[in-house]
Write an enzyme that holds these catalytic residues in place. Structure first.
Site, PDB file in Angstrom:
ATOM      1  CE  LYS A  97      95.100  86.018  -7.158  1.00 63.71           C
ATOM      2  NZ  LYS A  97      96.049  86.900  -7.304  1.00 63.71           N
TER       3      LYS A  97
HETATM    4  C1  LIG Z   1      96.501  87.875  -6.348  1.00 60.68           C
HETATM    5  C2  LIG Z   1      97.842  88.352  -6.310  1.00 60.68           C
HETATM    6  C3  LIG Z   1      98.581  88.852  -5.032  1.00 60.68           C
HETATM    7  C4  LIG Z   1      97.592  89.420  -3.934  1.00 60.68           C
HETATM    8  O1  LIG Z   1      97.035  88.171  -3.290  1.00 60.68           O
HETATM    9  P1  LIG Z   1      95.821  88.394  -2.140  1.00 60.68           P
HETATM   10  O2  LIG Z   1      95.464  86.875  -1.801  1.00 60.68           O
HETATM   11  O3  LIG Z   1      94.889  88.996  -2.943  1.00 60.68           O
HETATM   12  O4  LIG Z   1      96.263  89.222  -0.866  1.00 60.68           O
HETATM   13  C5  LIG Z   1      99.859  89.101  -5.092  1.00 60.68           C
HETATM   14  N1  LIG Z   1     100.704  88.893  -5.934  1.00 60.68           N
HETATM   15  C6  LIG Z   1     100.229  88.311  -7.166  1.00 60.68           C
HETATM   16  C7  LIG Z   1     100.998  88.116  -8.163  1.00 60.68           C
HETATM   17  C8  LIG Z   1      99.028  87.967  -7.289  1.00 60.68           C
HETATM   18  O5  LIG Z   1      98.564  87.389  -8.372  1.00 60.68           O
END
Ligand SMILES: *Cc1c(COP(=O)(O)O)cnc(C)c1O
Length: 478
Positions: free
Chosen positions: A120
């Site tokens: 993120k």
């Molecule tokens: C947010 C997240 C996801 C999922 O990502 P999306 O964009 O919501 O599909 C997968 N793995 C981790 C570690 C995350 O923080």
């Protein structure tokens, strides 16, 4: 580049990038998407190959973003990219290193070397710079109020910390995050970051945030905003790393490869879809869910059924424990030939009224793979443990449980899609130490850069499960 709503009728008003940057949903309840996707040709890809090799990730980011942003002066946008993607924040100048697993067809795209050890950060660091820039330009202040069960909240705090025109109030379910996640958030000493340990579960936190946003007067008075996963700028930021990883894995400008993507809110993989629509040579997008397989169900049966929160399983890949996929509407808009009225009917009427919609009998359902390149799979706790163990003992590579979902499903498709397959790594193992210990019987090492945070004093207030208490706290600290 102009932006339209997924529920908009033809001719409804289009907005610019900066107009929608600080907004959530479009006025009609839809999500913003570009009026059309910019198109990449072989010459552009060839020049970008050179840009990445000689000038690095921030300059590539500027090239890609320039296709989506036409109301920020180019030099300013380049500065934003340079500040967002530094080796100090991302551990190396490559920003997103890629590594082949053994000598097989799978590669790992390392997206989680940022400040909070989750992918993120790739979007959020850019968002922090964009928000600060835009608020300066408007001479405004924004109070971000959000709820998090872990990764999103800490990533937002690290992107917004120390910024004059922004404050962050983040609700977390008291006592329910991993020790590392708690240390990471509560260890921040910046006065503009406010952690609230809310006496409830994650859904209670989210309900409180919704209630605050529903109070229009309060919202206006304190300039309340959000950094949620439907923000268009986050998706644009994510398109960049698909391009960078594709450039790093291929040698020819028409070489098709596949990506395997662990999915929750359909954010990460939505950026892959956009990159593919732009003409990046992507063969297959392999969508990987955990036991909360809302999306795998859709891609195999055509039925999209959102879950009640009581139906959401708490799994060992917790950042993918979702009841509905909040970015999914963007893909459905494209799948249905950008028919806003049909999207409005599916997401604005059928879902709220009956809890699902069903495309199994439509011609579009047959296009999911042939035209859009999607396939899917899901995995269980046992699959994750086995995958983590396998990669660790066979290849000396340690992955986190979310990335393990991606690797597991990639293995299911390996003989049927174009290789190489780049699995997107979405977090570092240190964030989910308990599951790693269960898999390989040793705890992952805490990288040196996180050691100090574990011992930092904790900055967090405990609040009761009461919206008014949160409002009072925001009012007193804004
Ligand atoms: C947010 C997240 C996801 C999922 O990502 P999306 O964009 O919501 O599909 C997968 N793995 C981790 C570690 C995350 O923080």
């Amino acid at each position: 580049m102009r932006y339209i709503s997924t529920r908009g009728s033809a001719g409804s008003q289009a907005s610019s990038f900066s107009d929608i940057l600080l907004e959530g949903l479009a006025g009609d309840g839809g999500l913003y998407v570009p009026a059309e996707y910019p198109q990449l040709d072989a010459a552009t890809l060839a020049s970008w190959r050179d840009v990445l090799a000689t000038q690095g990730y921030p300059v590539l980011a500027h090239r890609v973003l320039s296709l989506f942003v036409d109301d920020i002066p180019s030099d300013d946008l380049l500065g934003i990219c340079r500040r967002a993607y530094t080796p100090e924040k991302f551990g190396s100048s490559s920003i997103v290193p890629v590594e082949r697993i053994g000598d097989g067809p799978l590669w790992l795209g390392h997206l989680s070397n940022g400040p909070t050890a989750a992918f993120k950060d790739m979007a959020m660091q850019l968002l922090g710079e964009l928000f600060a820039y835009e608020l300066d330009r408007r001479d405004e202040h924004l109070t971000i109020v959000g709820a998090t069960s872990g990764d999103t909240g800490s990533s937002a705090e690290y992107a917004m910390r120390g910024r004059d025109r922004l404050s962050v109030h983040m609700l977390t379910p008291a006592g329910r995050m991993s020790p590392f996640q708690q240390a990471q958030m509560f260890g921040l000493q910046d006065p503009n970051i406010h952690n609230i340990a809310f006496d409830g579960v994650f859904d209670d936190c989210q309900d409180a945030v919704k209630a605050i946003n529903a109070d229009a007067e309060f919202k206006a008075k304190y300039h309340i905003g959000a950094v949620n996963s439907i923000n268009w700028a986050r998706l644009a930021a994510q398109v960049i790393y698909y391009v960078a990883l594709w450039l790093r894995v291929t040698t020819q400008n028409d070489q098709r490869i596949s990506f395997a993507v662990p999915t929750g809110n359909f954010g990460d993989i939505c950026a892959g879809h956009i990159a593919r629509e732009m003409g990046l040579p992507i063969d297959t997008l392999i969508l990987a869910t955990n036991e909360n397989n809302v999306l795998h169900e859709f891609f195999t049966t055509g039925r999209y059924r959102v879950r009640a929160s009581s139906e959401v399983a708490a799994t060992s890949s917790p950042s993918m424990d979702i009841s509905k996929a909040s970015n999914f509407e963007r893909f459905i808009f494209d799948l249905l030939g950008r028919d806003g009225a049909r999207v409005a009917d599916l997401f604005g009427r059928q879902l709220p009224e009956q809890g699902y919609f069903d495309l199994s009998e439509t011609p579009e359902f047959k296009r999911l793979t042939d035209r859009y390149g999607f396939v899917s799979g899901s995995s269980s706790h046992a699959d994750r443990l086995q995958t983590i163990r396998g990669l660790y003992f066979d290849n000396g590579v340690l992955i986190d449980p979310h990335t393990a979902d991606g690797v597991h499903v990639a293995h299911e498709w390996i003989s049927r899609v174009a290789a190489p397959i780049v699995v997107l790594e979405t977090a570092l193992p240190v964030k989910f130490a308990a599951t790693i210990k269960e898999a390989i019987e040793v705890e992952p090492e805490i990288p040196a850069r996180f050691a100090a945070i574990m011992d930092a004093p904790r900055r967090v207030v405990d609040l009761p499960n009461d919206v008014q208490a949160v409002k009072d706290y925001i009012a007193a600290t804004s």
